[in-house]
Design a protein around this motif. Sequence first.
Motif, PDB file in Angstrom:
ATOM      1  N   HIS A  24      13.498 -27.633  12.179  1.00  0.00           N
ATOM      2  CA  HIS A  24      14.458 -28.266  11.279  1.00  0.00           C
ATOM      3  C   HIS A  24      15.867 -27.781  11.547  1.00  0.00           C
ATOM      4  N   ALA A  25      15.975 -26.463  11.878  1.00  0.00           N
ATOM      5  CA  ALA A  25      17.296 -25.887  12.116  1.00  0.00           C
ATOM      6  C   ALA A  25      17.972 -26.505  13.320  1.00  0.00           C
ATOM      7  N   ALA A  26      17.150 -27.050  14.238  1.00  0.00           N
ATOM      8  CA  ALA A  26      17.739 -27.682  15.416  1.00  0.00           C
ATOM      9  C   ALA A  26      18.432 -28.986  15.056  1.00  0.00           C
ATOM     10  N   ASP A  27      18.033 -29.601  13.911  1.00  0.00           N
ATOM     11  CA  ASP A  27      18.557 -30.904  13.529  1.00  0.00           C
ATOM     12  C   ASP A  27      19.543 -30.825  12.370  1.00  0.00           C
ATOM     13  N   ALA A  28      19.528 -29.749  11.620  1.00  0.00           N
ATOM     14  CA  ALA A  28      20.398 -29.624  10.447  1.00  0.00           C
ATOM     15  C   ALA A  28      20.722 -28.161  10.220  1.00  0.00           C
ATOM     16  N   PRO A  29      21.867 -27.896   9.599  1.00  0.00           N
ATOM     17  CA  PRO A  29      22.211 -26.496   9.326  1.00  0.00           C
ATOM     18  C   PRO A  29      21.294 -25.917   8.261  1.00  0.00           C
ATOM     19  N   PRO A  30      21.129 -24.594   8.233  1.00  0.00           N
ATOM     20  CA  PRO A  30      20.280 -23.973   7.215  1.00  0.00           C
ATOM     21  C   PRO A  30      20.842 -24.209   5.814  1.00  0.00           C
ATOM     22  N   VAL A  31      19.969 -24.470   4.887  1.00  0.00           N
ATOM     23  CA  VAL A  31      20.369 -24.771   3.514  1.00  0.00           C
ATOM     24  C   VAL A  31      20.507 -23.477   2.720  1.00  0.00           C
ATOM     25  N   ALA A  32      21.600 -23.356   1.997  1.00  0.00           N
ATOM     26  CA  ALA A  32      21.832 -22.165   1.180  1.00  0.00           C
ATOM     27  C   ALA A  32      21.278 -22.381  -0.224  1.00  0.00           C
ATOM     28  N   PRO A  33      20.615 -21.384  -0.789  1.00  0.00           N
ATOM     29  CA  PRO A  33      20.144 -21.508  -2.169  1.00  0.00           C
ATOM     30  C   PRO A  33      21.302 -21.707  -3.144  1.00  0.00           C
ATOM     31  N   VAL A  34      21.048 -22.509  -4.161  1.00  0.00           N
ATOM     32  CA  VAL A  34      22.035 -22.751  -5.211  1.00  0.00           C
ATOM     33  C   VAL A  34      21.728 -21.835  -6.391  1.00  0.00           C
ATOM     34  N   ARG A  35      22.691 -20.997  -6.768  1.00  0.00           N
ATOM     35  CA  ARG A  35      22.529 -20.069  -7.891  1.00  0.00           C
ATOM     36  C   ARG A  35      23.786 -20.152  -8.757  1.00  0.00           C
ATOM     37  N   PRO A  36      23.838 -21.108  -9.653  1.00  0.00           N
ATOM     38  CA  PRO A  36      25.083 -21.369 -10.394  1.00  0.00           C
ATOM     39  C   PRO A  36      25.528 -20.200 -11.266  1.00  0.00           C
ATOM     40  N   VAL A  37      26.820 -19.960 -11.231  1.00  0.00           N
ATOM     41  CA  VAL A  37      27.482 -19.023 -12.139  1.00  0.00           C
ATOM     42  C   VAL A  37      28.615 -19.796 -12.808  1.00  0.00           C
ATOM     43  N   THR A  38      28.695 -19.732 -14.120  1.00  0.00           N
ATOM     44  CA  THR A  38      29.732 -20.468 -14.845  1.00  0.00           C
ATOM     45  C   THR A  38      30.740 -19.498 -15.459  1.00  0.00           C
TER      46      THR A  38
END
Length: 728
Positions: A24-38
């Motif tokens: 998958h990494a060959a076709d798309a950049p690595p996805v970063a986890p979403v950890r919202p801070v408000t």
Amino acid sequence: MKPTQSFTAVTLAAVLLAASAAAHAADAPPVAPVRPVTDTYFGTPVVDNYRYMENLKDPEVQSWMKAQADYTRKVLDAIPGLAALAQRIDALTGNDLHRGDFRRRGERIFYQVREPGANLPKLAYRDGVNGEEHILVDPAKLAKDSAHHSALDWYSPSWDGRYVAYGISEGGSENSVLHVIDTQSGSDTAEVIDRAGDDVVSWRNDNRSFFYLRYPKPGPDTPLAKSKYNAVTYLHVLGQNPNGEGDEAVFGRGVSAKLEVAEGQATYVLLSPDSPYAVAVVNHNMDDNPNIFYVARLDQIHGADTPWQKFAETADGVTDVHLHGDRLYLLSEKGASRFQILSLPAAHPDLAHADVVVPEGPNVIDAFVLANDAMYVGERAGASFQLKRVSFDGKESQDIALPFGGTVASLTTDPREPGVMFNLQGWVKAPREFTYDPKSNAATDTGLIPPAKSESADVEAHDEFAISYDGTRIPVSIIAQKGVKRDGSHPTVVFGYGSYGVSIDPAYRPAWQAWLAQGGIIAVSHMRGGGEYGDAWHRAGQKLWKINTLLDFNASAQYMIDQHYTQSKYLAANSASAGGFVMGGAMEINPGLFRVVMDDVGLSDALRFETEPNGPPNVPEMGSSSDEAGFHALYGMSAYTHIHDGTPYPAIIFTTGANDPRVSSWHMLKMAARMQAATSSGRPVLLRIDYDAGHGFGSSVSQYANLLADEWAFALWQMGEPGFQPKH
């Protein structure tokens, strides 16, 4: 241990999962986890999905960075024209002999030199313009290994020309270590003083001692925002306290209980060999904006007991001070948007009764220096420059005839000698170093910078004007091949900056010829926020008015389309550092205006900038989230804050240096993660990381060439240029 069946199954599953992720990494950049801070600022909630990326020491963040960098490298290396473009840029930038950053000490001239084919400049000197060149410091020989490089950050010669203090840092970090070299022996003295970044070294007349600034040593509880702040000025004597420990502090916050010194990035002391006085400076951001100034007699400087006398507050608008005998000469913007030069006695410095020796005129005073015969004043009139010789009382003034039209910069004098050296260059004219002799009343070429082999008679430059949203005329410098047709076919890069009152003056950039050779055009937007028209132009693109800068830039791009130079599908935006705000406007105000955005070491999350080392010094320019007006200003200019899901953004390449001391690399990390998650256009969003670089200062020729080649090849690919389309 013998593996059980279940252990084997789990292991096999993990291997298959890793293989799937790699594919998958060959076709798309690595996805970063979403950890919202408000965070809530004055009633306004602001959500930050990637706050955790600000901890660059987190192994998870480091792993994601490495995966992003690897993915970007793979994507870029698949562009067919990249290698040839990099070679061409390297040849254009590296095949000429470069000299610059000149300093005069009587007949002895110090400078930096980079020979053809060399990757980094060296420190050198010669006795007289035609003297033999002597190399003093070669940073290339100081690198610890092939994966890291060292760079010369600054230097300062003693008044007799024997000793030179200089700063060396590693990997673009700008974390300078102060050394001193003896020109007689060619060897370093025992001095090795760390925490000497941004240093201003002022030698005393004994040529054995100097004042220098040093940042406090951070402790385990020192917040990042205070780790490079409130630098103190010390006195050092050669041979004593070689590591700086034990040197006497003479000026700075906390040095004396009798003197309250404002907070700021650094303090330093200025001297002149013909003056018995010293000027102390509190510089909030180590820039040329208004600062706080003090004066004292040199013979009365005794550590904390020095009787410093303040003569200018920030509100007084003084941006530069020079000493001449028993008088102070000041560059001031207060009541003079295009600046004026004032003079007052150092013994009784009362600004209210200062003499105006060079009043504000139609041109912007860009810089001034003092020789023993007169003041030399550089002025900007739009895109053209003038150089004047003015008597110390201001009663006599004459224009100095320039050999060709261009940018007058780097005025250099020895205060004990007559005349001035200066650099002259233009968009298509390579730099030359001239000297003006008042006896002959002529500026002559020193020959110190030989003619550039890269100069091309096929390239031309001219200025036009775009109209911004409010009717303001925005100068646009256009650099292209002669006779370029207005048929909308040209790949075009629009560049701009627009902060700190910094002007983007005509300067020779030979690498641009590689872009022009693709049928391309370079357009430079001189937006509000810069200094092209003086202080009012700067203030009109600052804080709550920053939106003017962003809209001026987009208006300049639209102008290139309206005048049929290009079309949106061939249009790229590029800026760096505080220009990250401008790139945010290019991406977000009208996502369809540009096909490509190239954002270099961009300051992007304005609301979090104050938490990093270079954040507090920038509050006067940008504002602070701690007060409501400052919050609204920062919120409005923050590129990171205005990314919206499901928006068809242009193709984007974010670039950063892992050792950046000015704009932390987490800005580009957060921008890449957020933009990759938000865009709906299907166009690539890349994050390029150089692990041996910082903000760009101290980068080598090959680093610069490779960065440009990567960005331009990416842009030409996205613009559909045939020679840059990867094979699928």
